[in-house]
Design a protein around this motif. Structure first.
Motif, short mmCIF file in Angstrom:
data_model
loop_
_atom_site.label_atom_id
_atom_site.label_comp_id
_atom_site.label_asym_id
_atom_site.label_seq_id
_atom_site.Cartn_x
_atom_site.Cartn_y
_atom_site.Cartn_z
N GLY A 65 0.81 -1.21 0.00
CA GLY A 65 0.00 0.00 0.00
C GLY A 65 0.85 1.27 0.00
N PHE A 66 0.40 2.26 0.76
CA PHE A 66 1.06 3.57 0.78
C PHE A 66 2.06 3.70 1.93
N SER A 67 2.59 2.60 2.42
CA SER A 67 3.54 2.64 3.54
C SER A 67 4.81 3.38 3.16
N ASN A 68 5.30 3.20 1.94
CA ASN A 68 6.52 3.89 1.51
C ASN A 68 6.31 5.40 1.46
N TYR A 69 5.15 5.83 1.00
CA TYR A 69 4.85 7.26 0.96
C TYR A 69 4.77 7.83 2.38
N TRP A 70 4.14 7.10 3.26
CA TRP A 70 4.04 7.54 4.65
C TRP A 70 5.41 7.60 5.31
#
Length: 303
Positions: A65-70
């Motif tokens: 999911g968006f873990s890298n963005y977070w």
């Protein structure tokens, strides 16, 4: 005997011809994007939403999911700071480069002895900034030049301090003083990144009909009035082009791109590096959208 009616040939309008040849003009870029850039772009988006691990079994990609963005926005200590510095440098450099390029193009368009050599000199930094010359940074000659420039920063700092005191005593506001001082400190960077913009402005100025200037002289217009009433409106489309080009050029190689490359190929965090790249891309796209929207409303197109 009635004559057989001939089918009417539909002729293309001028706008259709312009659209057709415009499509032909961008077709090489479009084909190159589809065959060479589209798949890596989609893979980069996929990696940014995944955990990427390289082992003996190959590259393992797991959707997270968006873990890298977070992680890039809230955990990484360098991303937000480096992105802010890159945007601030762009805000300072782009107006200076565009104004300097337009000023130099007007001067280089005048008739004087050695005009061709002067044009070559101002385009020389573009050649020196090529990949072959930049690869010489590790050599002793370039390193010695960099060391000499670093030693001269003390003298430059003293000169900037005296200039700041003069402007403050003259009643110039502190914000304007800071901006002008930053321009003085960035003079080498501004000159080295203005070669292409100067050529674009110079080509636009030379395409202006001399009859417009002759008519303005007959009416008694000064050179200052001719610039603001003729030259500036006629090259306003090229101002938009140069602003877009300069923004992209300023974002193409800086500390932010170094951080993205090091995160991927030194720390081997490919997912995080891809997320940083997409966040950086969105920031650049947003700035380009705002800049184009504002400037395009003031552009004058001569038909």
């Amino acid at each position: 005997m009635n004559a057989i009616p001939q089918p009417r040939v539909k002729r293309k309008s001028y706008d259709n011809k312009k659209a057709f040849w415009g499509f032909i003009y961008v077709l090489p870029w479009l084909l190159g994007f589809i065959f060479f850039f589209l798949i890596p772009l989609l893979n980069s988006l996929r990696f940014s939403l995944s955990s990427v691990e390289a082992n003996s079994k190959g590259i393992q990609v797991h959707y997270i999911g968006f873990s890298n963005y977070w992680h890039a926005l809230t955990v990484d200590t360098s991303f937000n700071r480096t992105l802010t510095e890159s945007i601030l440098n762009m805000v300072i450099n782009v107006p200076l480069i565009v104004v300097f390029s337009l000023f130099l193009a007007v001067l280089l368009n005048q008739k004087f002895f050695g005009r061709t050599a002067a044009r070559a000199i101002f385009f020389l930094p573009v050649i020196l900034a090529s990949g072959i010359i930049m690869s010489l940074e590790s050599t002793s000659l370039v390193q010695a030049i960099n060391d000499q420039n670093a030693g001269g920063k003390v003298v430059s700092g003293l000169g900037s301090l005296e200039l700041a005191n003069m402007m403050v005593q003259a009643g110039v506001s502190d914000s304007i003083v800071d901006y002008l001082l930053s321009a003085v400190d960035r003079i080498y960077q501004i000159v080295s990144q203005s070669g292409v913009q100067i050529l674009i402005f110079l080509a636009g100025i030379q395409s202006i009909s001399p009859q417009l200037y002759e008519a303005s002289k007959i009416e008694g217009a000064t050179g200052y009035e001719s610039f603001w009433k003729i030259t500036f409106p006629m090259v306003s489309p090229l101002i938009l082009v140069n602003v877009v080009y300069t923004i992209i050029d300023s974002f193409s190689a800086n500390k932010m791109t170094d951080l993205i490359r090091d995160t991927g190929f030194k720390s081997f965090h490919f997912g995080l590096s891809s997320a940083m790249a997409w966040l950086y891309f969105l920031a650049v796209a947003f700035i380009l959208l705002i800049s184009t929207f504002i400037i395009s409303r003031k552009v004058f197109y001569y038909d």
